[in-house]
Design a protein around this motif. Structure first.
Motif, short mmCIF file in Angstrom:
data_model
loop_
_atom_site.label_atom_id
_atom_site.label_comp_id
_atom_site.label_asym_id
_atom_site.label_seq_id
_atom_site.Cartn_x
_atom_site.Cartn_y
_atom_site.Cartn_z
N MET A 169 0.73 -1.11 0.11
CA MET A 169 -0.04 -0.05 -0.07
C MET A 169 0.82 1.31 0.02
O MET A 169 1.80 1.22 0.64
N GLY A 170 0.49 2.31 -0.63
CA GLY A 170 1.00 3.55 -0.88
C GLY A 170 0.70 4.34 0.44
O GLY A 170 -0.19 4.13 1.01
N SER A 171 1.64 5.41 0.63
CA SER A 171 1.07 6.34 1.64
C SER A 171 0.03 7.48 1.14
O SER A 171 0.19 7.43 -0.11
N ARG A 172 -0.62 7.75 2.04
CA ARG A 172 -1.74 8.61 1.87
C ARG A 172 -0.92 10.23 1.52
O ARG A 172 -0.10 10.62 2.24
N TRP A 173 -1.57 10.98 0.66
CA TRP A 173 -1.25 12.19 0.31
C TRP A 173 -1.72 13.27 1.42
O TRP A 173 -0.78 13.96 1.74
N ILE A 174 -2.90 13.19 1.84
CA ILE A 174 -3.35 13.85 2.92
C ILE A 174 -3.82 13.15 3.97
O ILE A 174 -4.67 12.24 3.92
N ARG A 175 -3.27 13.18 5.16
CA ARG A 175 -3.49 12.21 6.13
C ARG A 175 -4.56 12.76 7.06
O ARG A 175 -5.06 14.22 7.14
N PRO A 176 -5.68 12.27 7.49
CA PRO A 176 -6.74 12.54 8.58
C PRO A 176 -6.39 13.42 9.61
O PRO A 176 -7.13 14.50 9.88
N GLU A 177 -5.03 13.50 10.14
CA GLU A 177 -4.65 14.31 11.20
C GLU A 177 -4.76 15.88 10.55
O GLU A 177 -4.47 16.83 11.55
N VAL A 178 -4.56 16.14 9.50
CA VAL A 178 -4.57 17.72 8.90
C VAL A 178 -5.99 18.16 8.73
O VAL A 178 -5.88 19.42 8.49
N TYR A 179 -6.81 17.38 8.55
CA TYR A 179 -8.19 17.96 8.49
C TYR A 179 -8.76 19.09 9.40
O TYR A 179 -9.13 19.94 8.79
N PRO A 180 -8.38 19.20 10.64
CA PRO A 180 -8.69 20.41 11.37
C PRO A 180 -8.11 21.46 11.07
O PRO A 180 -8.44 22.59 11.11
N LEU A 181 -6.83 21.37 10.64
CA LEU A 181 -5.96 22.38 10.23
C LEU A 181 -6.46 22.91 8.80
O LEU A 181 -6.65 24.13 8.59
N PHE A 182 -7.06 22.07 7.93
CA PHE A 182 -7.66 22.69 6.77
C PHE A 182 -9.13 23.28 7.14
O PHE A 182 -9.18 24.32 6.51
N VAL A 183 -9.77 22.99 8.15
CA VAL A 183 -10.97 23.60 8.23
C VAL A 183 -10.81 24.89 8.94
O VAL A 183 -11.32 25.85 8.64
N THR A 184 -9.85 25.35 9.95
CA THR A 184 -9.53 26.34 10.54
C THR A 184 -8.98 27.23 9.66
O THR A 184 -9.59 28.30 9.57
N THR A 185 -8.10 26.77 8.68
CA THR A 185 -7.59 27.95 7.58
C THR A 185 -8.75 28.25 6.63
O THR A 185 -8.75 29.15 6.39
N GLY A 186 -9.53 27.36 6.25
CA GLY A 186 -10.76 27.72 5.38
C GLY A 186 -11.46 28.78 6.19
O GLY A 186 -12.16 29.47 5.40
N VAL A 187 -11.93 28.53 7.45
CA VAL A 187 -12.68 29.23 8.31
C VAL A 187 -12.13 30.86 8.21
O VAL A 187 -12.78 31.87 7.94
N ALA A 188 -10.63 30.84 8.27
CA ALA A 188 -9.94 32.08 8.61
C ALA A 188 -9.71 32.76 7.15
O ALA A 188 -10.18 33.98 7.13
N VAL A 189 -9.76 32.17 6.24
CA VAL A 189 -9.67 32.75 4.61
C VAL A 189 -11.16 33.02 4.40
O VAL A 189 -11.28 34.11 4.10
N GLY A 190 -12.17 32.45 5.07
CA GLY A 190 -13.52 32.97 4.74
C GLY A 190 -13.85 34.14 5.27
O GLY A 190 -14.64 35.22 4.88
N ILE A 191 -13.53 34.43 6.44
CA ILE A 191 -13.90 35.40 7.37
C ILE A 191 -12.97 36.73 6.95
O ILE A 191 -13.63 37.76 6.57
N CYS A 192 -11.75 36.59 6.24
CA CYS A 192 -10.96 37.59 5.71
C CYS A 192 -11.77 38.06 4.27
O CYS A 192 -11.92 39.22 3.99
#
Length: 87
Positions: free
Chosen positions: A1-24
């Motif tokens: 099996m190959g490694s995953r490109w995006i790990r589930p541990e970074v989903y909260p980081l993507f969500v918080t960054t997306g919310v911050a960009v949306g507010i800006c």
């Protein structure tokens, strides 16, 4: 099996960054479209300094701020309303 490109541990980081960009983005659009001191078109810029106190008050006292200021700010309302029991 190959490694995953995006790990589930970074989903909260993507969500918080997306919310911050949306507010800006929301604040940027709000400032460009409704701020009385920002003039995008050449015709509006030619008007010079305007004394629009009512328009400035409407901009600064928007709905979210009026709602927030109308709410009670007591953090311990139960303790504030009841007098202490005598000993």
């Amino acid at each position: 099996m190959g490694s995953r490109w995006i790990r589930p541990e970074v989903y909260p980081l993507f969500v918080t960054t997306g919310v911050a960009v949306g507010i800006c983005a929301m604040q940027l659009v709000r400032n460009i479209t409704t701020n009385p001191e920002v003039r995008v078109t050449k015709q509006n810029r030619a008007a010079g300094v305007l004394e629009n106190h009512d328009e400035g008050k409407r901009y600064s006292q928007h709905g979210v701020r009026r709602f927030w200021l109308s709410q009670r700010r007591d953090y311990m309302q139960a303790l504030d309303n009841d007098p202490p029991a005598p000993k």
